[in-house]
Design an enzyme around this catalytic site. Structure first.
Site, short mmCIF file in Angstrom:
data_model
loop_
_atom_site.label_atom_id
_atom_site.label_comp_id
_atom_site.label_asym_id
_atom_site.label_seq_id
_atom_site.Cartn_x
_atom_site.Cartn_y
_atom_site.Cartn_z
N CYS A 37 0.82 -1.21 0.00
CA CYS A 37 0.00 0.00 0.00
C CYS A 37 0.86 1.27 0.00
CB CYS A 37 -0.92 -0.03 1.22
SG CYS A 37 -1.70 1.54 1.62
N CYS A 83 0.33 3.51 3.00
CA CYS A 83 0.98 2.95 4.18
C CYS A 83 2.47 3.27 4.20
CB CYS A 83 0.78 1.43 4.23
SG CYS A 83 -0.94 0.90 4.18
N CYS A 95 3.87 -0.06 -8.15
CA CYS A 95 3.23 -1.14 -7.40
C CYS A 95 3.62 -2.51 -7.93
CB CYS A 95 1.70 -0.96 -7.46
SG CYS A 95 0.75 -2.39 -6.92
N CYS A 106 0.68 -4.67 -9.07
CA CYS A 106 0.16 -4.21 -10.37
C CYS A 106 1.00 -4.78 -11.51
CB CYS A 106 0.16 -2.69 -10.43
SG CYS A 106 -0.78 -1.87 -9.12
#
Length: 481
Positions: free
Chosen positions: A55, A58, A390, A393
């Site tokens: 995340c 995060c 990411c 991803c």
């Protein structure tokens, strides 16, 4: 006996090793399914961050959370739970997005953390949570010191027979009544910060309703920030839950309070005329929000010179910027607000350029083309919101492309993706982590559904068979439902 002692020693050693693993790095406790309940119960007050390693939000919070944990060490422990490794704990506490912060008291979920997410803000907020609910003010000097604070203050008073209320009443001609609150009968007073006092609103508000927890909370919530508060990284989350106009300029209440109020007074003078129309106002130090102004509004450090930047952000996420120079008579701000309330302003949308070529199996969507592609009432659209950095991803990319290739000949289904770090995500699509996938059915564009299934090609196909408005055509062959 010797073997028994060695067994005890080995057990003690394992306990020491296990306990040491709880604080693996830094001062943030690392908890999980195996130890959360009994370790959380050991602490009277504890702030817990539920997160996922992938995340982005995060990762951004992590340094501030670690710094706050070090500064709060010995006062309030901070802990974290990796929800990808401890799904049971996260599920029990209703964690659906990352990061989620919760306050625990003696191991019980007490409340959601709704404070600021900077290190200073977390420290300030959690010290209040761990400290006494109130302090006793025994003299006028105590009250004066208490209310002469950077933030608003709330004082509850009770009648004292020792107080000469006649003398107190006589003093109010020379002194504000809050300087002698011990003379008052039972009441609650809210004191605005002295640096933000002005002629457009009262410096002290008296609570006049029946005193209950609910009515007091509502009174404080509705009045604590006043007409035009100082927006900071510590209070931004609370202030931004409303339609908010903010003037950003070189504001510094510590070194230059008079100069800082120069532009604020002009915002308040104009804002006062529109106070009943549901828009809130704030001022902020633009140096504290350089990244946000550039990323969210396209305003660089060189824009505006010494004059304020003015923006509006609504609860729905709509954004507007005042392009006209802020004039000292406030007339430009007045025109901006008139255009806003008349619906004449064009929304600011952060968007990458619309691709000149977009013929690939996965359609590239940007904010400016979102309405045309994703909200096309003739198409079912599966859209992935991703971030370039990411890892999950990147792992999904070849499978997602294969899915798009298998459905490429279907005229009713579009497989799309959008870089959510470079484009504004429209209302109705809640993107807290990456990748986040939504399905916008042709006849239900106002009800997009988050995709929660597995991420293999066959799983996407199965989902579309069930949810699509038309029978999918896979690899040129129409699939039966």
């Amino acid at each position: 006996m010797a073997s028994f002692l060695s067994l005890i020693s080995a057990f003690m050693l394992s306990v020491v090793i296990f306990s040491g693993a709880v604080v693996a790095r830094g001062d943030v406790l690392e908890l999980g399914d195996a130890d959360f309940d009994y370790l959380a119960a050991e602490h009277e007050t504890m702030l817990v961050k539920f997160y996922a390693p992938w995340c982005g939000h995060c990762k951004k919070l992590a340094p501030d959370f670690e710094t706050a944990a070090s500064r709060l060490k010995g006062t309030v422990p901070l802990a974290k739970v990796d929800c990808t490794a401890s799904p049971d704990t996260c599920g029990r506490f209703g964690v659906t997005g990352y990061p989620t912060l919760k306050i625990f008291r003696n191991g019980e979920d007490s409340s959601s953390y709704d404070g600021p997410r900077s290190a200073d803000g977390i420290v300030h907020y959690m010290k209040k949570q761990a400290g006494p609910n109130s302090v006793t003010l025994r003299s006028e000097a105590d009250v004066e010191a208490f209310v002469n604070h950077f933030d608003a203050s709330v004082v509850g008073t009770s009648y004292s027979r020792r107080c000469d209320c006649t003398r107190c009443d006589q003093q109010t001609d020379q002194l504000p009544f809050y300087r002698s609150p011990l003379c008052l009968s039972r009441s609650v007073l809210l004191f605005r910060p002295p640096r933000l006092s002005g002629k457009f609103e009262e410096s002290v508000l008296r609570f006049t309703e029946t005193i209950t927890t609910h009515t007091l909370r509502r009174f404080i919530r509705d009045n604590i920030f006043g007409m035009c508060p100082h927006l900071t990284n510590e209070n931004r989350d609370k202030l931004k839950g409303q339609d908010l106009l903010t003037a950003y300029y070189d504001l510094d209440y510590l070194r230059n309070p008079k100069g800082s109020n120069y532009w604020r007074n002009r915002v308040m003078k104009v804002g006062y005329q529109f106070a009943s129309q549901g828009l809130s106002f704030a001022v902020a130090n633009r140096r504290d929000f350089v990244d946000e102004l550039e990323e969210e509004f396209g305003l660089g450090a060189s824009n505006g010179g010494d004059l304020p930047f003015v923006t509006i952000r609504t609860q729905q996420g709509f954004k507007y910027t005042m392009r006209e120079e802020f004039t000292r008579d406030g007339k430009s701000l007045e025109r901006f607000l008139e255009d806003y309330f008349a619906g004449r302003l064009k929304r600011y949308i952060k968007s990458e350029p619309i691709p000149e070529k977009n013929k690939g199996p996965v359609k590239v969507v940007v904010a400016e083309s979102f309405e045309e592609i994703v909200n096309d009432p003739e198409k079912d659209v599966l859209i992935e919101f991703y971030a370039p950095w990411c890892g999950h991803c990147k792992s999904l990319e070849p499978k997602y492309k294969e899915l798009a290739e298998q459905l490429y000949s279907d005229p009713n289904i579009v497989i799309a993706k959008m870089d959510a770090t470079a484009n504004d995500v429209p209302q109705g699509f809640d993107v807290q982590g990456f990748p986040t996938i939504y399905f916008a059915r042709a006849d239900k564009k106002d009800q997009p559904k988050r995709y929660e299934g597995a991420r293999e090609v066959k799983d996407f196909i199965k989902y579309l068979k069930r949810e699509a408005s038309h029978i999918p055509v896979v690899s040129g062959v129409r699939e039966d439902l």
